[in-house]
Design a protein around this motif. Structure first.
Motif, PDB file in Angstrom:
ATOM      1  N   PRO A   1       0.779  -1.298  -0.103  1.00  0.00           N
ATOM      2  CA  PRO A   1      -0.064   0.155   0.068  1.00  0.00           C
ATOM      3  C   PRO A   1       0.902   1.314  -0.021  1.00  0.00           C
ATOM      4  N   GLN A   2       0.345   2.215  -0.714  1.00  0.00           N
ATOM      5  CA  GLN A   2       1.014   3.584  -0.824  1.00  0.00           C
ATOM      6  C   GLN A   2       0.194   4.647  -0.032  1.00  0.00           C
ATOM      7  N   ASP A   3       0.867   5.566   0.768  1.00  0.00           N
ATOM      8  CA  ASP A   3       0.247   6.592   1.485  1.00  0.00           C
ATOM      9  C   ASP A   3      -0.470   7.524   0.371  1.00  0.00           C
TER      10      ASP A   3
END
Length: 94
Positions: free
Chosen positions: A33-35
C-alpha cells in the motif's frame, strides 16, 4: 496469461509459484500500500436534507452516499441529519 489492461491488477507483477500439489501456477503479486492524501470538502447540512441528495449533488449518484457515511463515523443516523451539521465529503485523491 496476461492481465487485462482494464483490470485493477494491471500494474501488478506476476510470478510462477507452486501450489500445495507442486504444480506451477501464475500468481498476481500484491503491491504494498502507498500513502495517499484525500481531498475533502466541509459541507453544512440544510433543513430536511438527506444524505442521498447530498451524494447526488457531489457525485452525481445517490447510491454513493456510503462514501460520505464512511468519512463521518460519528454520525450514526443519516435518515435526517440535523440542519447545521457539518460533515466531511471526500472529493478524490490530492
Amino acid at each position: 496469461m496476461a492481465i487485462s489492461r482494464t483490470s485493477r491488477y494491471q500494474r501488478n507483477q506476476t510470478a510462477l509459484v507452486r501450489d500445495r500439489y507442486g504444480r506451477e501456477r501464475l500468481a498476481v503479486l500484491h503491491r504494498p500500500p502507498q500513502d495517499q492524501v484525500l481531498r475533502v470538502s466541509d459541507y453544512m447540512c440544510r433543513t430536511h436534507e438527506r444524505i442521498d441528495t447530498v451524494s447526488a449533488d457531489f457525485y452525481g449518484s445517490e447510491s454513493s452516499w456510503w462514501m460520505i457515511g464512511e468519512a463521518n463515523p460519528t454520525v450514526l443516523d443519516w435518515t435526517r441529519p440535523e440542519a447545521g451539521l457539518t460533515i466531511v465529503v471526500p472529493r478524490g485523491l490530492a
